[in-house]
Write an enzyme that holds these catalytic residues in place. Sequence first.
Site, PDB file in Angstrom:
ATOM      1  N   GLY A  77       6.486   1.808   8.897  1.00 25.45           N
ATOM      2  CA  GLY A  77       5.758   1.799   7.681  1.00 25.45           C
ATOM      3  C   GLY A  77       6.193   0.950   6.682  1.00 25.45           C
ATOM      4  O   GLY A  77       7.217   0.348   6.634  1.00 25.45           O
ATOM      5  N   CYS A  78       5.927   1.709   5.144  1.00 25.99           N
ATOM      6  CA  CYS A  78       6.238   0.963   4.016  1.00 25.99           C
ATOM      7  C   CYS A  78       7.820   1.090   3.470  1.00 25.99           C
ATOM      8  O   CYS A  78       8.250   0.497   2.830  1.00 25.99           O
ATOM      9  CB  CYS A  78       5.432   1.500   2.808  1.00 25.99           C
ATOM     10  SG  CYS A  78       3.684   0.937   3.129  1.00 25.99           S
ATOM     11  N   ASN A  79       8.405   2.264   4.185  1.00 27.10           N
ATOM     12  CA  ASN A  79       9.757   2.432   3.751  1.00 27.10           C
ATOM     13  C   ASN A  79      10.773   1.525   4.837  1.00 27.10           C
ATOM     14  O   ASN A  79      11.803   1.572   4.606  1.00 27.10           O
ATOM     15  CB  ASN A  79      10.393   3.690   3.835  1.00 27.10           C
ATOM     16  CG  ASN A  79       9.806   4.341   5.407  1.00 27.10           C
ATOM     17  OD1 ASN A  79       8.578   4.875   5.413  1.00 27.10           O
ATOM     18  ND2 ASN A  79      10.703   4.300   6.103  1.00 27.10           N
TER      19      ASN A  79
END
Length: 384
Positions: free
Chosen positions: A160-162
Amino acid sequence: MTTSMSPPRPTDLLVPAVPEWKASAGAARIVGIGTANSGHSYSQRELLDIFKITDPKVRSVFLNSAIERRYLTIPPRDEEGTCLPEAQGELLAKHKRLALDMGARAVRACLENSGLALSDIDYLCCTTTTGFLTPGLSAHLIHEMGILPKTSRVDVVGMGCNAGLNALNATASWAVANPGKVAVMLCAEACSAAYVIDGSMRTAVVNSLFGDGAAAIAVVAESPDAAHTPSDPPAASAGPKILGFASHLITDAIGAMRYDWDEEQGKFSFYLDPHVPYVVGANAEQVVDRLLAGAGLRRSAISQWLVHSGGKKVIDAVRVNLGLTRHDVRHTTGVLRDYGNLSSGSFLFSYERLMQEGVTRAGDYGVLMTMGPGSTIETVLVQW
């Protein structure tokens, strides 16, 4: 080029003052950056018209997102202009096409910025969450771009975004273990290939936020033998050294951001809990302070903050909890405004803007922060 001085930062008393920590001689350094997007940028109002969204609540979500434009690849439309549904197989094919196209352009832009060639790449790390490929994106890029087959590679999928900072940790570690060799990290997110359009508020929040984008950086660790260093990258003197990482998994919020199967739609669907901004904000201090404590620094010592453009509420929550100014997050909010949430590569779009701004000075410290499913906060400390 912007040359205005940054406003003063609030005094930070949370981390005790200790002698300044210095990076080891073998620290990895970012020596180049490149970005790319898919074909066309749309305003939020244009997207509301294209998707024929009339629900006032959904329209409000789009128009109050602090996003002006996003790059997206719209589904095919019928004679009346209605977007046709895309099956999961079609979305996976879209992901492959967009990720390869954007990824290749971002890598080439990164190499040009670094003064390097395709033949200089020794390691390639590719990050994506918007689709699944076997073999992975790294193998396809090596094949399509003509990168040397001997290149070491790894794919980071589904974080995901991390994920950009998780991948940077691995990339920087490889560079340190192989001084003088070039490691490239690519974040390629075809968010157009991860959309579900069903009229619900759950999907409306997601559909109002994400855009297509790819970003690549080149990383090189100093070599004791300068003869082993490939060309002298012109950007090397400007790019920062990577000093250390700190992570925090918010275990009580493991399901707050997730990508799961929608039986009714027959495809994967992303879910964002409305409490995510507050949960992330409430946990931001402890991970940042732990990162800085390892270097003997206070928050007031940080000249540059590059936070993931996760959304207006997320950015505000992090800014308030860390005591940052609006100037500190200027590139974070600017990227959100112009591109939306680009998932794992968002922070690199902000990094590119910072480098173009030309305000960093030798010795400046910076903190890069990403947030995503887990729920997870990732941070890295860098120094120019």
